[in-house]
Motif scaffolding. Structure first.
Motif: not given
Length: 219
Positions: A68-92
């Protein structure tokens, strides 16, 4: 109107989940669900074989904290670097931090012992609600919510929901099969995580709506 509909859906899901969890908690505390647990365990364990055991260990692994930590890290990178959705990053982040904390509080409150017969793996700690069930519902549920709007096709969205649902279901079943949880632990975990996830999404949508309204007013 669309925003109000989303708020209503989130509220109804959280309310339904809260009621569902309360019902499960009452049944577990009053030991009124023993027959149900035993029947489901007997049915699932009827499929026992070396191949099925390997499959179930795989699913219980993808619901474990390291994965789950690995999945979370990948999701954080995707939201931050690729999709540029910082607010959604906070929700996650809020959902993923809040889930294990809520699970530990609930386990401390109910202090239900784990099944003590025919375990295929050894696990410590209390049983109700299942941490694996809560984590699985939280991580795959929030990912489905965040990725939904970025998938343009109906087939893609259906595939996302199908895979998320399959992982959530199989992770829960694997815990029953391996002898470390009662079915009611899994159901209770799903309800608890669903309630928490719906509340977090409701608050997120509400804050996002307020921020958009203020921006429009200033402009």
């Amino acid at each position: 109107m669309k925003q109000n509909g989303q708020f209503l859906i989130a509220f109804l899901i959280s309310l339904f989940s809260l009621i569902g969890f309360c019902v499960m908690a009452i049944l577990v505390s009053g030991k009124r669900i023993v027959q149900f647990d035993q029947s489901v365990i007997s049915f699932i364990r009827g499929f026992e074989s070396s191949v099925v055991t390997s499959i179930m260990k795989f699913f219980t692994f993808i619901g474990s904290l390291p994965f789950v930590l690995v999945i979370s890290l990948i999701a954080l990178i995707l939201l931050d670097k690729v999709l540029k959705h910082r607010i959604e990053l906070l929700l996650f982040i809020v959902v993923m931090i809040g889930t294990p904390l809520l699970n530990q509080v609930l386990k401390f409150v109910f202090q239900r012992a784990r099944p003590d017969f025919h375990r295929l793996i050894e696990v410590e700690g209390f049983s109700f609600p299942s941490g694996h069930a809560m984590s699985a519902f939280a991580v795959y549920g929030i990912l489905s919510f965040l990725l939904w709007r970025h998938i343009p096709t109906r087939l893609g969205r259906v595939t996302l929901i199908m895979f998320s649902s399959l992982f959530i279901l199989m992770i829960g079943v694997s815990r029953i099969y391996l002898g470390v949880h009662y079915p009611s632990d899994i159901i209770g975990g799903y309800f608890a995580s669903s309630c928490w996830l719906a509340i977090a999404i409701w608050i997120f949508q509400r804050l996002k709506s307020e921020a958009r309204r203020k921006k429009t007013w200033v402009e």
